[in-house]
Motif scaffolding. Structure first.
Motif, short mmCIF file in Angstrom:
data_model
loop_
_atom_site.label_atom_id
_atom_site.label_comp_id
_atom_site.label_asym_id
_atom_site.label_seq_id
_atom_site.Cartn_x
_atom_site.Cartn_y
_atom_site.Cartn_z
N VAL A 11 0.94 -1.55 0.41
CA VAL A 11 -0.12 0.05 0.17
C VAL A 11 0.95 0.91 -0.08
O VAL A 11 0.22 2.09 -0.39
CB VAL A 11 -0.59 0.18 1.53
CG1 VAL A 11 -1.48 1.37 0.76
CG2 VAL A 11 -2.01 -1.64 0.84
N GLU A 12 2.09 0.70 0.87
CA GLU A 12 2.60 2.47 0.92
C GLU A 12 3.50 2.38 -0.99
O GLU A 12 3.89 3.60 -1.16
CB GLU A 12 4.38 2.12 1.89
CG GLU A 12 2.92 1.94 3.35
CD GLU A 12 4.59 1.94 4.12
OE1 GLU A 12 5.52 1.24 3.77
OE2 GLU A 12 4.36 1.77 5.52
N GLN A 13 4.02 1.33 -0.77
CA GLN A 13 4.08 1.88 -2.45
C GLN A 13 3.71 2.26 -2.92
O GLN A 13 3.90 3.24 -3.89
CB GLN A 13 4.52 0.48 -2.98
CG GLN A 13 6.15 0.88 -3.92
CD GLN A 13 6.58 -0.98 -4.45
OE1 GLN A 13 6.33 -2.28 -3.74
NE2 GLN A 13 7.04 -0.64 -5.50
N ALA A 14 2.53 1.15 -3.33
CA ALA A 14 0.94 1.90 -4.85
C ALA A 14 1.18 3.59 -3.89
O ALA A 14 0.55 4.19 -5.27
CB ALA A 14 0.07 1.39 -4.37
N SER A 16 3.19 5.94 -2.76
CA SER A 16 4.24 7.47 -2.90
C SER A 16 3.14 8.13 -3.50
O SER A 16 4.17 9.60 -2.83
CB SER A 16 5.17 6.45 -3.06
OG SER A 16 5.21 5.75 -4.08
N GLN A 17 2.99 8.41 -5.06
CA GLN A 17 2.96 8.73 -6.00
C GLN A 17 1.66 10.05 -5.89
O GLN A 17 0.90 10.20 -6.68
CB GLN A 17 3.31 8.89 -7.26
CG GLN A 17 4.54 8.50 -7.43
CD GLN A 17 5.51 9.34 -7.39
OE1 GLN A 17 5.39 9.89 -7.28
NE2 GLN A 17 6.41 8.48 -5.69
N SER A 38 -3.76 8.63 -14.74
CA SER A 38 -4.47 8.79 -13.55
C SER A 38 -5.50 7.63 -12.95
O SER A 38 -6.30 8.17 -13.62
CB SER A 38 -4.88 9.93 -12.75
OG SER A 38 -3.26 10.56 -12.88
N VAL A 39 -5.79 7.72 -11.73
CA VAL A 39 -6.81 6.56 -11.63
C VAL A 39 -6.88 7.67 -9.74
O VAL A 39 -6.27 7.85 -9.48
CB VAL A 39 -6.31 5.18 -11.17
CG1 VAL A 39 -7.96 4.91 -10.38
CG2 VAL A 39 -6.61 5.09 -12.17
N PRO A 97 -1.15 7.49 -10.44
CA PRO A 97 -0.14 7.77 -11.74
C PRO A 97 -1.09 6.28 -12.26
O PRO A 97 -0.83 5.27 -11.29
CB PRO A 97 1.23 7.74 -11.24
CG PRO A 97 1.07 8.58 -10.38
CD PRO A 97 0.02 8.16 -9.16
N ALA A 98 -2.06 6.49 -13.52
CA ALA A 98 -2.06 5.14 -13.79
C ALA A 98 -1.18 4.01 -14.51
O ALA A 98 -1.08 2.85 -13.62
CB ALA A 98 -2.78 5.55 -15.03
#
Length: 216
Positions: A11-14, A16-17, A38-39, A97-98
């Protein structure tokens, strides 16, 4: 929620941006035919998903609120957006970001399952609305309220709370004239099947089963 049940590090990695922004009411977030870079995740507030029929009349397809996502289809099938998205009230939205979204689905099977469940629920809602499209006005307005309760309902002191949408939005969702929607809502309110709190932009359904029985 897409992230429910995922490892914390995933979750943190997904996220982060992810960029968070506050938007006023009636602001366009996405336009039909935009490309999907983007989503979007709703942290607070509500948005409507709209399109237009062949006569150029606006049609509201869905209302989404806190915890929901939108814009997820364009990055997956690499085609432009198919609808507009507009805020109904002041709303906080996070954009991912997508590429991060697609990577999350590719690396975390549970995220894909959660997304599939979300899409299945939305499809069931659409199918139910289509079946009732030729029903009487009471059934159609009742179905929209149950549709909102299924998608956005939250337990409250007075029952299930849903957005107290402007009658023009309920009109677009149900395919009925605004005057007809107003008349049906007044009838439901007199029967105690709904309670409207205009100060909080909320509507309560004291007994969801009693409302459901109107469709039987």
């Amino acid at each position: 929620m897409l992230f429910q049940g995922l490892p914390e590090e995933a979750v943190e990695q997904a996220t982060s941006q992810v960029v968070f922004r506050s938007h006023p009411a009636s602001q366009v977030i996405l336009l039909e035919n935009d490309w999907g870079s983007s989503v979007y995740f709703i942290l607070d507030g509500w948005v409507k998903i709209r399109t237009y029929n062949l006569d150029g009349k606006e049609v509201t397809l869905n209302i989404l609120g806190k915890g929901e996502l939108f814009g997820e289809m364009a990055p997956l099938d690499e085609v432009p957006r198919s609808t507009d998205v507009i805020t109904l009230v002041p709303t906080v939205i996070g954009s991912m970001p997508a590429t991060d979204f697609v990577m999350l689905l590719n690396t975390q099977p549970q995220a894909g399952i959660s997304l599939a469940r979300l899409m299945a629920r939305r499809l069931r809602q659409v199918n139910r609305r289509l079946r009732l499209r030729e029903s009487d006005s009471l059934s159609r307005v009742t179905d929209i309220l149950l549709f909102l309760a299924d998608g956005q309902g939250q337990p409250g002191d007075g029952g299930i709370e849903i957005p107290n949408l402007p009658h023009r939005e309920l009109s677009s969702l149900s395919g009925l004239a605004r005057e007809t929607v107003t008349r049906v809502l007044s009838k439901l309110e007199k029967k105690g099947l709904i309670v409207r709190d205009k100060d909080k932009d909320l509507m309560s359904i004291p007994d969801i089963d009693a409302l459901e029985r109107l469709l039987v």
